[in-house]
Design a protein around this motif. Structure first.
Motif, PDB file in Angstrom:
ATOM      1  N   LEU A 100       0.841  -1.207   0.000  1.00 20.47           N
ATOM      2  CA  LEU A 100       0.000   0.000   0.000  1.00 20.47           C
ATOM      3  C   LEU A 100       0.869   1.248   0.000  1.00 20.47           C
ATOM      4  O   LEU A 100       1.828   1.361   0.766  1.00 20.47           O
ATOM      5  N   TYR A 101       0.540   2.192  -0.888  1.00 19.40           N
ATOM      6  CA  TYR A 101       1.164   3.509  -0.868  1.00 19.40           C
ATOM      7  C   TYR A 101       0.106   4.536  -1.233  1.00 19.40           C
ATOM      8  O   TYR A 101      -0.468   4.493  -2.327  1.00 19.40           O
ATOM      9  N   LEU A 102      -0.167   5.458  -0.291  1.00 19.44           N
ATOM     10  CA  LEU A 102      -1.114   6.537  -0.517  1.00 19.44           C
ATOM     11  C   LEU A 102      -0.431   7.858  -0.224  1.00 19.44           C
ATOM     12  O   LEU A 102       0.383   7.954   0.696  1.00 19.44           O
ATOM     13  N   LEU A 103      -0.768   8.867  -0.993  1.00 22.40           N
ATOM     14  CA  LEU A 103      -0.192  10.190  -0.768  1.00 22.40           C
ATOM     15  C   LEU A 103      -1.215  11.239  -1.176  1.00 22.40           C
ATOM     16  O   LEU A 103      -1.861  11.121  -2.219  1.00 22.40           O
ATOM     17  N   ARG A 104      -1.369  12.227  -0.321  1.00 21.95           N
ATOM     18  CA  ARG A 104      -2.198  13.363  -0.719  1.00 21.95           C
ATOM     19  C   ARG A 104      -1.558  14.657  -0.226  1.00 21.95           C
ATOM     20  O   ARG A 104      -1.009  14.717   0.872  1.00 21.95           O
ATOM     21  N   VAL A 105      -1.621  15.643  -1.084  1.00 24.60           N
ATOM     22  CA  VAL A 105      -1.056  16.960  -0.816  1.00 24.60           C
ATOM     23  C   VAL A 105      -2.152  17.996  -1.007  1.00 24.60           C
ATOM     24  O   VAL A 105      -2.816  18.024  -2.055  1.00 24.60           O
ATOM     25  N   ILE A 106      -2.344  18.826   0.014  1.00 22.27           N
ATOM     26  CA  ILE A 106      -3.305  19.918  -0.061  1.00 22.27           C
ATOM     27  C   ILE A 106      -2.518  21.218  -0.005  1.00 22.27           C
ATOM     28  O   ILE A 106      -1.853  21.518   0.993  1.00 22.27           O
ATOM     29  N   ASP A 107      -2.570  21.982  -1.084  1.00 22.91           N
ATOM     30  CA  ASP A 107      -1.785  23.209  -1.192  1.00 22.91           C
ATOM     31  C   ASP A 107      -2.484  24.183  -2.128  1.00 22.91           C
ATOM     32  O   ASP A 107      -1.965  24.565  -3.176  1.00 22.91           O
ATOM     33  N   GLY A 108      -3.682  24.575  -1.744  1.00 21.66           N
ATOM     34  CA  GLY A 108      -4.458  25.479  -2.578  1.00 21.66           C
ATOM     35  C   GLY A 108      -5.343  24.721  -3.554  1.00 21.66           C
ATOM     36  O   GLY A 108      -5.072  23.562  -3.881  1.00 21.66           O
ATOM     37  N   PRO A 109      -6.413  25.346  -4.042  1.00 18.42           N
ATOM     38  CA  PRO A 109      -7.375  24.652  -4.904  1.00 18.42           C
ATOM     39  C   PRO A 109      -6.804  24.176  -6.228  1.00 18.42           C
ATOM     40  O   PRO A 109      -7.327  23.225  -6.826  1.00 18.42           O
ATOM     41  N   ASP A 110      -5.721  24.810  -6.690  1.00 19.17           N
ATOM     42  CA  ASP A 110      -5.162  24.441  -7.994  1.00 19.17           C
ATOM     43  C   ASP A 110      -3.898  23.594  -7.894  1.00 19.17           C
ATOM     44  O   ASP A 110      -3.321  23.231  -8.925  1.00 19.17           O
ATOM     45  N   ASN A 111      -3.467  23.291  -6.683  1.00 24.47           N
ATOM     46  CA  ASN A 111      -2.222  22.540  -6.515  1.00 24.47           C
ATOM     47  C   ASN A 111      -2.380  21.451  -5.469  1.00 24.47           C
ATOM     48  O   ASN A 111      -1.469  21.191  -4.682  1.00 24.47           O
ATOM     49  N   SER A 112      -3.548  20.823  -5.449  1.00 24.06           N
ATOM     50  CA  SER A 112      -3.810  19.739  -4.506  1.00 24.06           C
ATOM     51  C   SER A 112      -4.012  18.453  -5.294  1.00 24.06           C
ATOM     52  O   SER A 112      -4.820  18.402  -6.225  1.00 24.06           O
ATOM     53  N   LEU A 121      -2.429   8.949 -10.272  1.00 25.06           N
ATOM     54  CA  LEU A 121      -2.169  10.305  -9.815  1.00 25.06           C
ATOM     55  C   LEU A 121      -3.285  11.206 -10.325  1.00 25.06           C
ATOM     56  O   LEU A 121      -3.582  11.219 -11.525  1.00 25.06           O
ATOM     57  N   GLU A 122      -3.914  11.951  -9.438  1.00 20.73           N
ATOM     58  CA  GLU A 122      -5.045  12.779  -9.857  1.00 20.73           C
ATOM     59  C   GLU A 122      -5.150  14.027  -8.997  1.00 20.73           C
ATOM     60  O   GLU A 122      -4.600  14.090  -7.891  1.00 20.73           O
ATOM     61  N   GLN A 123      -5.853  15.016  -9.521  1.00 18.13           N
ATOM     62  CA  GLN A 123      -6.138  16.226  -8.771  1.00 18.13           C
ATOM     63  C   GLN A 123      -7.205  15.934  -7.715  1.00 18.13           C
ATOM     64  O   GLN A 123      -8.092  15.105  -7.910  1.00 18.13           O
ATOM     65  N   VAL A 124      -7.116  16.624  -6.594  1.00 21.35           N
ATOM     66  CA  VAL A 124      -8.134  16.481  -5.552  1.00 21.35           C
ATOM     67  C   VAL A 124      -9.403  17.198  -5.998  1.00 21.35           C
ATOM     68  O   VAL A 124      -9.354  18.378  -6.350  1.00 21.35           O
ATOM     69  N   PRO A 125     -10.554  16.510  -6.032  1.00 25.82           N
ATOM     70  CA  PRO A 125     -11.806  17.149  -6.451  1.00 25.82           C
ATOM     71  C   PRO A 125     -12.169  18.319  -5.528  1.00 25.82           C
ATOM     72  O   PRO A 125     -11.809  18.314  -4.353  1.00 25.82           O
ATOM     73  N   ALA A 130     -12.456  20.981  -0.118  1.00 23.57           N
ATOM     74  CA  ALA A 130     -13.165  21.726   0.936  1.00 23.57           C
ATOM     75  C   ALA A 130     -13.147  20.946   2.246  1.00 23.57           C
ATOM     76  O   ALA A 130     -12.956  21.527   3.326  1.00 23.57           O
ATOM     77  N   GLU A 131     -13.339  19.628   2.177  1.00 19.54           N
ATOM     78  CA  GLU A 131     -13.297  18.792   3.372  1.00 19.54           C
ATOM     79  C   GLU A 131     -11.902  18.793   3.998  1.00 19.54           C
ATOM     80  O   GLU A 131     -11.758  18.858   5.225  1.00 19.54           O
ATOM     81  N   GLU A 132     -10.883  18.713   3.147  1.00 22.96           N
ATOM     82  CA  GLU A 132      -9.509  18.695   3.641  1.00 22.96           C
ATOM     83  C   GLU A 132      -9.160  20.016   4.331  1.00 22.96           C
ATOM     84  O   GLU A 132      -8.499  20.036   5.374  1.00 22.96           O
ATOM     85  N   MET A 133      -9.624  21.128   3.761  1.00 22.41           N
ATOM     86  CA  MET A 133      -9.334  22.421   4.361  1.00 22.41           C
ATOM     87  C   MET A 133     -10.093  22.609   5.675  1.00 22.41           C
ATOM     88  O   MET A 133      -9.587  23.262   6.601  1.00 22.41           O
ATOM     89  N   ALA A 134     -11.288  22.047   5.771  1.00 23.72           N
ATOM     90  CA  ALA A 134     -12.020  22.100   7.041  1.00 23.72           C
ATOM     91  C   ALA A 134     -11.247  21.339   8.115  1.00 23.72           C
ATOM     92  O   ALA A 134     -11.163  21.774   9.272  1.00 23.72           O
ATOM     93  N   TRP A 135     -10.665  20.199   7.737  1.00 19.34           N
ATOM     94  CA  TRP A 135      -9.836  19.425   8.665  1.00 19.34           C
ATOM     95  C   TRP A 135      -8.607  20.226   9.084  1.00 19.34           C
ATOM     96  O   TRP A 135      -8.232  20.249  10.266  1.00 19.34           O
ATOM     97  N   TYR A 136      -7.991  20.906   8.123  1.00 19.48           N
ATOM     98  CA  TYR A 136      -6.813  21.726   8.417  1.00 19.48           C
ATOM     99  C   TYR A 136      -7.166  22.853   9.384  1.00 19.48           C
ATOM    100  O   TYR A 136      -6.437  23.131  10.339  1.00 19.48           O
ATOM    101  N   GLN A 137      -8.302  23.516   9.142  1.00 20.49           N
ATOM    102  CA  GLN A 137      -8.693  24.642   9.980  1.00 20.49           C
ATOM    103  C   GLN A 137      -8.899  24.223  11.433  1.00 20.49           C
ATOM    104  O   GLN A 137      -8.651  25.003  12.361  1.00 20.49           O
TER     105      GLN A 137
END
Length: 244
Positions: A100-112, A121-125, A130-137
């Motif tokens: 198993l290898y999973l990776l996700r990067v959240i860095d703004g709406p256009d670079n996640s 490899l895909e862009q975060v929908p 929005a869910e990821e940023m709520a978790w970050y906040q």
């Protein structure tokens, strides 16, 4: 209909009397609100003192947390490294296990972006972003940092059940349940009143106290800290999407 002078006089005093009552009620409400805020602030300070002190938490810029996670689902054991930037709204989570290898990067709406179980490899929908940023906040350690730094966007309140609550505007961001020494043993975010349980905060790095473990209330997810770094250099390359 004729009105008696006494009734007229009574009516004349109704307005001023009502205004006075409103002013008194407002003053009492403000005093009660201030007393609650002072109580919450004092409790938050005790909590920070227990966890290493306001100065140590206020100077945080980032954390890199490595943990072993035990789960009810398959795979039952995974390892995760969470790189959390407190200065910019971005983070990276790398999860590994045999096969198993999973990776996700959240860095703004256009670079996640993310790498799925299939290796795709895909862009975060947008909805997931929005869910990821709520978790970050509402991130636990970032919130402690903001409290210690005196972030004006936050306010502290006491719930009627004794929980210390952190608000941003009218929205509850994080809540804490504290033991007799003001150390958190449970916390949650937003409208989640179940939250998570935390073990002793005795994993210490550079003055920062971190919980030894975190668990869901039913135990189906548990995380044991294995490593912790603070205020490291988070190179932009860590968040850069690789080529296909």
């Amino acid at each position: 209909m004729l009105t008696s002078p006494t009734a007229a006089a009574d009516r004349l005093t109704d307005g001023p009397r009502a205004t006075l009552c409103m002013v008194i009620a407002l003053v009492l409400a403000c005093a009660a609100h201030r007393a609650e805020a002072d109580q919450a602030g004092a409790l938050a300070q005790r909590m920070l003192d227990r966890l290493g002190g306001s100065e140590a938490w206020a100077q945080l810029k980032n954390t890199v947390n490595g943990s072993q996670q035990n789960r009810a689902g398959d795979p039952t054991v995974v390892h995760a490294i969470i790189s959390m930037d407190f200065e910019r709204p971005r983070f990276r989570i790398e999860t590994t296990a045999p096969g198993l290898y999973l990776l996700r990067v959240i860095d703004g709406p256009d670079n996640s972006w993310r790498i799925r179980r299939t290796g795709a490899l895909e862009q975060v929908p947008p909805e997931r972003y929005a869910e990821e940023m709520a978790w970050y906040q509402a991130h636990l350690y970032r919130t402690l940092h903001r409290i210690a730094a005196g972030d004006d966007a936050l306010s502290l309140r006491m719930n009627t059940d004794g929980r210390l609550e952190v608000y941003t505007g009218d929205q509850r961001l994080v809540w804490f349940r504290l033991d007799a020494k003001a150390e958190p043993y449970a916390f949650g975010a937003y409208d989640n009143d179940l939250g998570s349980l935390t073990g002793p905060w005795d994993f210490v790095r550079d003055g920062i106290h971190h919980p030894r473990w975190v668990s869901s209330p039913d135990g189906t997810w548990r995380a044991m800290v294995k490593s912790l770094q603070v205020n490291v250099t988070l190179h932009d390359s860590l968040f850069t999407q690789p080529a296909e």
